[in-house]
Design a protein around this motif. Structure first.
Motif, mmCIF file in Angstrom:
data_model
loop_
_atom_site.group_PDB
_atom_site.id
_atom_site.type_symbol
_atom_site.label_atom_id
_atom_site.label_comp_id
_atom_site.label_asym_id
_atom_site.label_seq_id
_atom_site.Cartn_x
_atom_site.Cartn_y
_atom_site.Cartn_z
ATOM 1 N N VAL A 145 39.730 48.787 34.703
ATOM 2 C CA VAL A 145 39.738 47.790 33.626
ATOM 3 C C VAL A 145 38.541 47.990 32.700
ATOM 4 N N PHE A 146 37.384 48.307 33.269
ATOM 5 C CA PHE A 146 36.205 48.551 32.435
ATOM 6 C C PHE A 146 36.403 49.778 31.548
ATOM 7 N N VAL A 147 37.032 50.805 32.095
ATOM 8 C CA VAL A 147 37.338 51.980 31.272
ATOM 9 C C VAL A 147 38.275 51.592 30.132
ATOM 10 N N TYR A 148 39.272 50.799 30.455
ATOM 11 C CA TYR A 148 40.232 50.339 29.438
ATOM 12 C C TYR A 148 39.531 49.519 28.358
ATOM 13 N N LYS A 149 38.706 48.568 28.770
ATOM 14 C CA LYS A 149 38.029 47.710 27.798
ATOM 15 C C LYS A 149 36.995 48.489 26.991
ATOM 16 N N GLY A 150 36.330 49.436 27.640
ATOM 17 C CA GLY A 150 35.346 50.229 26.918
ATOM 18 C C GLY A 150 35.958 51.107 25.848
ATOM 19 N N LEU A 151 37.202 51.544 26.072
ATOM 20 C CA LEU A 151 37.859 52.424 25.101
ATOM 21 C C LEU A 151 38.570 51.660 23.991
ATOM 22 N N LEU A 152 39.131 50.499 24.312
ATOM 23 C CA LEU A 152 40.002 49.810 23.357
ATOM 24 C C LEU A 152 39.396 48.553 22.747
ATOM 25 N N LEU A 153 38.342 48.022 23.329
ATOM 26 C CA LEU A 153 37.766 46.781 22.828
ATOM 27 C C LEU A 153 36.354 47.027 22.308
ATOM 28 N N PRO A 154 35.924 46.213 21.338
ATOM 29 C CA PRO A 154 34.540 46.350 20.831
ATOM 30 C C PRO A 154 33.528 45.809 21.839
ATOM 31 N N VAL A 189 29.112 46.734 34.791
ATOM 32 C CA VAL A 189 29.295 47.823 35.754
ATOM 33 C C VAL A 189 28.255 47.742 36.866
ATOM 34 N N VAL A 190 27.004 47.447 36.497
ATOM 35 C CA VAL A 190 25.950 47.321 37.508
ATOM 36 C C VAL A 190 26.254 46.165 38.460
ATOM 37 N N LEU A 191 26.725 45.055 37.912
ATOM 38 C CA LEU A 191 27.080 43.916 38.762
ATOM 39 C C LEU A 191 28.262 44.253 39.676
ATOM 40 N N LEU A 192 29.174 45.075 39.188
ATOM 41 C CA LEU A 192 30.302 45.484 40.030
ATOM 42 C C LEU A 192 29.823 46.338 41.204
ATOM 43 N N LEU A 193 28.889 47.241 40.936
ATOM 44 C CA LEU A 193 28.322 48.048 42.022
ATOM 45 C C LEU A 193 27.544 47.170 43.000
ATOM 46 N N GLN A 196 32.143 36.984 32.032
ATOM 47 C CA GLN A 196 31.967 38.312 31.459
ATOM 48 C C GLN A 196 32.436 38.341 30.000
ATOM 49 N N THR A 197 32.077 39.383 29.300
ATOM 50 C CA THR A 197 32.340 39.451 27.861
ATOM 51 C C THR A 197 33.823 39.343 27.543
ATOM 52 N N TYR A 198 34.636 40.144 28.195
ATOM 53 C CA TYR A 198 36.087 40.076 28.038
ATOM 54 C C TYR A 198 36.702 39.945 29.428
ATOM 55 N N SER A 199 37.446 38.881 29.622
ATOM 56 C CA SER A 199 38.096 38.654 30.911
ATOM 57 C C SER A 199 39.606 38.698 30.721
ATOM 58 N N LEU A 200 40.234 39.702 31.301
ATOM 59 C CA LEU A 200 41.679 39.835 31.209
ATOM 60 C C LEU A 200 42.362 38.937 32.239
#
Length: 262
Positions: A155-164, A174-178, A224-228
């Motif tokens: 999802v982060f890859v998707y949001k990083g590519l398609l969302l501002p 990502v750090v919080l996910l780790l 989070q910034t964008y929550s799907l």
């Protein structure tokens, strides 16, 4: 019709098959280094269970009720026996297939998985204070944690590519996910060991780690910034796991011996 003099033979056969089933369940683990022999014992055990079921049905067929066509009445009276026998046969075959898949290729090494630990707790539930429901939840939560982490990464890859997505916010998420992955792995490990060994300290540590894990789940759910919608759904399930595990964990702590120093 089955003659009364033959009932003793039928009962003897039933007890013989039952004794063999009990023998295999009790001592087959001693043959784990000889998987071929263990497989033969398992096959005979499953066949014995099938024979037991066949004998039960033969007894039904020899009743006046069956011969009068009242099959529904027989099923209504003995549906518990029929369903329990079918369930036991299915569980027995499933367990045998599972054990053989685990140990067939590496019979020289002792293999003890989390699934076997959970089954062990269920088997000892009547005599010990370990919580079988808690162990099952922790086992399922471990698999769900891995699924959650992988889906969030995609999802982060998707949001990083398609969302501002601001880079700083993306890095933070990502750090919080780790961090979540590390906390969750530690929490499940200590919770499982504390529950199985009936130790208060590791179980208490697991319950304490549930709080930051739940905070991170709430963050991904709401902050989070964008929550799907997918993330909201996954995080809600995660919070449900945490709520149930907290409740069962506290109950397990209360059930442990107060004289246990560990």
């Amino acid at each position: 019709m089955l003659q009364p003099s033959n009932y003793s033979l039928v009962l003897f056969m039933q007890f013989l098959l039952l004794s063999y089933d009990l023998f295999v369940n009790s001592f087959s683990e001693l043959l784990r280094t000889a998987p071929a022999v263990q497989l033969v014992l398992f096959i005979i055990q499953d066949i014995a269970i099938v024979f037991n079921v066949i004998i039960v049905f033969l007894m039904f067929f020899n009743t006046y009720v069956f011969q009068a066509g009242l099959v529904n009445l027989l099923f209504h009276k003995f549906k518990g026996t029929i369903l329990l026998s079918a369930a036991y046969l299915a569980l027995s075959i499933s367990f045998h297939v599972w054990i053989m898949n685990l140990r067939w290729r590496d019979s020289g090494r002792f293999i003890w998985t989390e699934g076997l630990q959970t089954l062990f707790v269920f088997q000892r539930l009547g005599r010990h204070r370990s919580s079988a429901p808690l162990q099952v939840l922790l086992f399922l939560n471990g698999w769900y944690c891995a699924t959650y982490f992988l889906l969030e990464a995609f999802v982060f890859v998707y949001k990083g590519l398609l969302l501002p997505y601001p880079v700083s916010n993306l890095v933070l998420d990502v750090v919080l996910l780790l961090l979540y992955l590390g906390i969750e792995a530690t929490r499940i490990f200590f919770g499982s060991k504390g529950n199985l060994c009936q130790r208060k300290v590791p179980l208490s540590l697991s319950l304490a780690l549930t709080v930051p894990a739940a905070v991170l789940a709430v963050y991904y759910l709401l902050l989070q910034t964008y929550s799907l919608r997918l993330e909201a759904f996954l995080s809600a399930i995660l919070l449900l796991f945490y709520g149930l595990e907290l409740l069962l964990g506290f109950l397990a702590l209360l059930s442990f011996s107060s004289t246990d120093p560990y």
